[in-house]
Design a protein around this motif. Structure first.
Motif, short mmCIF file in Angstrom:
data_model
loop_
_atom_site.label_atom_id
_atom_site.label_comp_id
_atom_site.label_asym_id
_atom_site.label_seq_id
_atom_site.Cartn_x
_atom_site.Cartn_y
_atom_site.Cartn_z
N GLU A 32 0.79 -1.09 -0.09
CA GLU A 32 0.01 0.20 0.01
C GLU A 32 1.15 1.33 0.05
O GLU A 32 2.03 1.36 0.79
CB GLU A 32 -0.96 -0.14 1.36
N ARG A 34 0.65 5.03 0.89
CA ARG A 34 -0.11 5.85 1.83
C ARG A 34 0.30 7.41 1.29
O ARG A 34 1.40 8.04 1.57
CB ARG A 34 0.05 5.86 3.20
N LYS A 48 -7.14 11.81 -7.00
CA LYS A 48 -7.83 11.05 -6.21
C LYS A 48 -9.38 10.76 -6.61
O LYS A 48 -10.01 9.62 -6.62
CB LYS A 48 -8.06 11.58 -4.79
N GLU A 54 -4.35 4.78 -8.60
CA GLU A 54 -4.82 3.27 -8.21
C GLU A 54 -4.54 2.77 -9.58
O GLU A 54 -3.89 1.46 -9.33
CB GLU A 54 -5.89 3.26 -7.79
N GLY A 63 -1.88 -0.83 -3.84
CA GLY A 63 -3.14 -0.30 -3.59
C GLY A 63 -2.69 1.38 -3.11
O GLY A 63 -1.36 1.47 -2.81
N VAL A 64 -3.70 2.03 -2.83
CA VAL A 64 -3.51 3.32 -2.31
C VAL A 64 -4.25 3.73 -1.09
O VAL A 64 -5.47 3.41 -1.06
CB VAL A 64 -3.75 4.31 -3.43
N LYS A 65 -3.93 4.55 -0.25
CA LYS A 65 -4.61 4.93 1.02
C LYS A 65 -4.27 6.23 1.10
O LYS A 65 -3.10 6.94 0.87
CB LYS A 65 -4.15 4.29 2.42
N TRP A 66 -5.43 7.15 0.97
CA TRP A 66 -5.24 8.62 1.02
C TRP A 66 -5.49 9.14 2.50
O TRP A 66 -6.42 8.70 3.20
CB TRP A 66 -6.23 9.35 -0.12
N VAL A 67 -4.57 9.96 2.98
CA VAL A 67 -4.73 10.33 4.31
C VAL A 67 -4.76 12.07 4.22
O VAL A 67 -3.61 12.87 3.65
CB VAL A 67 -3.58 9.96 5.25
N GLU A 68 -5.70 12.51 4.55
CA GLU A 68 -5.83 14.21 4.45
C GLU A 68 -5.36 14.85 5.68
O GLU A 68 -5.44 14.59 6.75
CB GLU A 68 -7.41 14.56 4.47
N SER A 83 3.34 7.62 9.12
CA SER A 83 1.63 7.44 9.11
C SER A 83 1.41 7.49 7.32
O SER A 83 0.50 7.18 6.97
CB SER A 83 0.86 8.40 9.82
N VAL A 84 2.43 8.16 6.58
CA VAL A 84 2.10 8.23 5.08
C VAL A 84 3.81 8.10 4.77
O VAL A 84 4.65 8.26 5.03
CB VAL A 84 1.56 9.65 4.77
#
Length: 318
Positions: A32, A34, A48, A54, A63-68, A83-84
């Motif tokens: 993943e 991030r 996004k 992706e 895969g991709v995880k988006w963290v705002e 965390s990213v």
């Protein structure tokens, strides 16, 4: 239906289900990426929305995880604590983070966008020039790109940072303070600048033209970048492609970005016109310019030690 046929049928169905599960497992992302982003980072917001990163990373098993995050300094903190893996910020946050010991690489940048950050005042404010900011309260996000802009624009107009009262607030809180007249001016970047102009009639006192380049930087956590250069290159390939599409389709891009930024389409479109969206490796000139910002912050004692931007630049490039 005979008992033997029923058994065979159940066996066939079970085999088919197992085959489907095996195929799904084989196709599922094994790792993943991030991505730290801010709502103001319009290109990443578009990526996004379109799921383009992706698609680029799927063949690589990622895969991709988006963290705002609300702003660059908080994003850099996320990068530093693990965390990213990658993020997109302005000029100042990497300098503060590097001085604090964060381990990251500059992995690319967007071209200069001096019109995309500015000092704004209420439309009926008596403040007519930057020199009029003396003794005034000025809102800004501490450690962000506009921190440097404020330092240099005051200097250009014969003032020192100590001549104003900085009020350190993230963008949403700064907007509230600005509207309620608890501060006299606000130093901010797009799309927040465009929103203030369009929605509450804020007046641009001065933008960064002739004062600061306002480069935007892509950063990556060191271990991740070193272990996964193919992922970094895939993200940049997608960023180049999506950036070109965005500039050729501004209104359509604004339509897609606006709901995610929570802004009207005309505000987003105005903001998009002020950026170039053309990611590229860091040149010696950009590294030198970023070093000047770092040296300025050190001279002003805004960071505790000198830093070397070159040492934090990814040698492999994109």
């Amino acid at each position: 239906m005979s008992r033997s046929w029923s058994i065979r049928r159940r066996t066939l169905l079970a085999g088919a289900s197992l085959a489907l599960l095996a195929t799904a497992y084989a196709q599922a992302p094994k790792q993943e990426l991030r991505i730290g982003f801010q709502k103001g980072a319009s290109l990443l917001v578009l990526q996004k929305a379109q799921g383009s990163i992706e698609k680029k990373l799927a063949p690589l098993g990622f895969g991709v995880k988006w963290v705002e995050f609300p702003a660059g300094p908080q994003l850099l903190e996320g990068l530093n604590v693990g965390s990213v893996d990658i993020g997109f910020v302005g000029e100042a946050p990497p300098i503060f983070a590097q001085a604090a010991g964060a381990r990251f690489y500059y992995i690319g940048h967007d071209p200069a966008a001096p019109q995309a950050e500015a000092v704004v005042v209420p439309k009926d404010s008596a403040i007519k020039s930057v020199a009029d900011l003396k003794g005034r309260k000025v809102a800004l996000n501490k450690g962000s790109n506009v921190h440097y802009l404020l330092v240099k624009i005051l200097e250009k107009n014969g003032l020192k940072f100590s001549d104003i009262t900085p009020v350190y607030l993230p963008p949403a809180d700064a907007r509230a303070a600005f509207e309620s007249r608890n501060v006299d001016a606000w130093v901010i970047w797009d799309p927040f600048t465009a929103a203030a102009e369009k929605q509450i009639g804020a007046r641009v006192l001065a933008d960064a033209t002739g004062v600061a380049s306002n480069h935007q930087f892509y950063l990556g956590e060191r271990n991740f970048v070193e272990k996964n250069p193919q992922v970094i290159r895939a993200v940049f390939e997608d960023s180049v492609e999506r950036g070109r599409w965005l500039k050729a389709n501004l209104r359509q891009a604004a339509d897609q970005i606006a709901p995610l930024q929570g802004l009207p389409v005309d505000v987003v479109e105005l903001s998009l016109r002020r950026y170039q969206f053309d990611v590229r490796p860091l040149s010696d000139a950009v590294v030198a310019e970023q070093q000047r910002i770092a040296d300025t912050f050190h001279q002003l004692k805004l960071i505790p030690k000198a830093v070397s931007v070159k040492e934090a630049t990814w040698k492999a490039g994109v």
